[in-house]
Motif scaffolding. Structure first.
Motif, PDB file in Angstrom:
ATOM      1  N   HIS A  17       0.865  -1.181   0.000  1.00 13.50           N
ATOM      2  CA  HIS A  17       0.000   0.000   0.000  1.00 13.50           C
ATOM      3  C   HIS A  17       0.897   1.225   0.000  1.00 13.50           C
ATOM      4  CE1 HIS A  17      -3.614  -2.330   0.700  1.00 13.50           C
ATOM      5  NE2 HIS A  17      -2.930  -3.024   1.593  1.00 13.50           N
ATOM      6  N   GLU A  19      -0.172   4.267   0.757  1.00 11.24           N
ATOM      7  CA  GLU A  19      -0.629   5.157   1.830  1.00 11.24           C
ATOM      8  C   GLU A  19      -0.962   4.288   3.023  1.00 11.24           C
ATOM      9  OE1 GLU A  19      -0.578   8.414   1.835  1.00 11.24           O
ATOM     10  OE2 GLU A  19       0.082   8.483  -0.235  1.00 11.24           O
ATOM     11  N   PRO A  20      -0.633   4.693   4.194  1.00  9.74           N
ATOM     12  CA  PRO A  20      -0.015   5.937   4.630  1.00  9.74           C
ATOM     13  C   PRO A  20       1.470   6.014   4.268  1.00  9.74           C
ATOM     14  CG  PRO A  20      -0.296   4.495   6.504  1.00  9.74           C
ATOM     15  CD  PRO A  20      -0.930   3.801   5.318  1.00  9.74           C
ATOM     16  N   ALA A  21       2.032   7.183   4.445  1.00  9.74           N
ATOM     17  CA  ALA A  21       3.417   7.433   4.046  1.00  9.74           C
ATOM     18  C   ALA A  21       4.406   6.522   4.771  1.00  9.74           C
ATOM     19  CB  ALA A  21       3.776   8.896   4.293  1.00  9.74           C
ATOM     20  N   ARG A  24       4.608   3.227   2.958  1.00  8.17           N
ATOM     21  CA  ARG A  24       5.353   3.384   1.702  1.00  8.17           C
ATOM     22  C   ARG A  24       6.863   3.411   1.986  1.00  8.17           C
ATOM     23  NH1 ARG A  24       2.868   7.580  -0.114  1.00  8.17           N
ATOM     24  NH2 ARG A  24       4.264   9.089   0.836  1.00  8.17           N
ATOM     25  N   GLU A  39       6.414   3.459  -6.562  1.00 12.10           N
ATOM     26  CA  GLU A  39       5.155   3.892  -7.172  1.00 12.10           C
ATOM     27  C   GLU A  39       5.060   3.428  -8.614  1.00 12.10           C
ATOM     28  OE1 GLU A  39       4.595   8.100  -6.592  1.00 12.10           O
ATOM     29  OE2 GLU A  39       4.891   7.899  -4.427  1.00 12.10           O
TER      30      GLU A  39
END
Length: 60
Positions: A17, A19-21, A24, A39
């Motif tokens: 995922h 998000e959240p940062a 990532r 990404e």
């Protein structure tokens, strides 16, 4: 029925995922890539960590 729901949740937790940062950033650390590389890989091959890992390895 509840076993099926548990399996879906377990599978969902194994996906990348963006998000959240913090998540990532963790994936970037684990995979040894930048956020933009992550990404791009997720956009190209999807959220499965094995597919993303293979994509990043081939890109280098």
């Amino acid at each position: 029925m509840s076993e099926d729901a548990g399996k879906m949740m377990d599978h969902e937790q194994l996906l990348i995922h963006l998000e959240p940062a913090w998540e990532r950033r963790n994936w970037c650390n684990w995979l040894g890539c930048s956020e933009s590389e992550l990404e791009h890989a997720v956009t190209y091959v999807g959220h499965d960590p094995d597919n993303v890992r293979r994509f990043l390895r081939q890109a280098r």
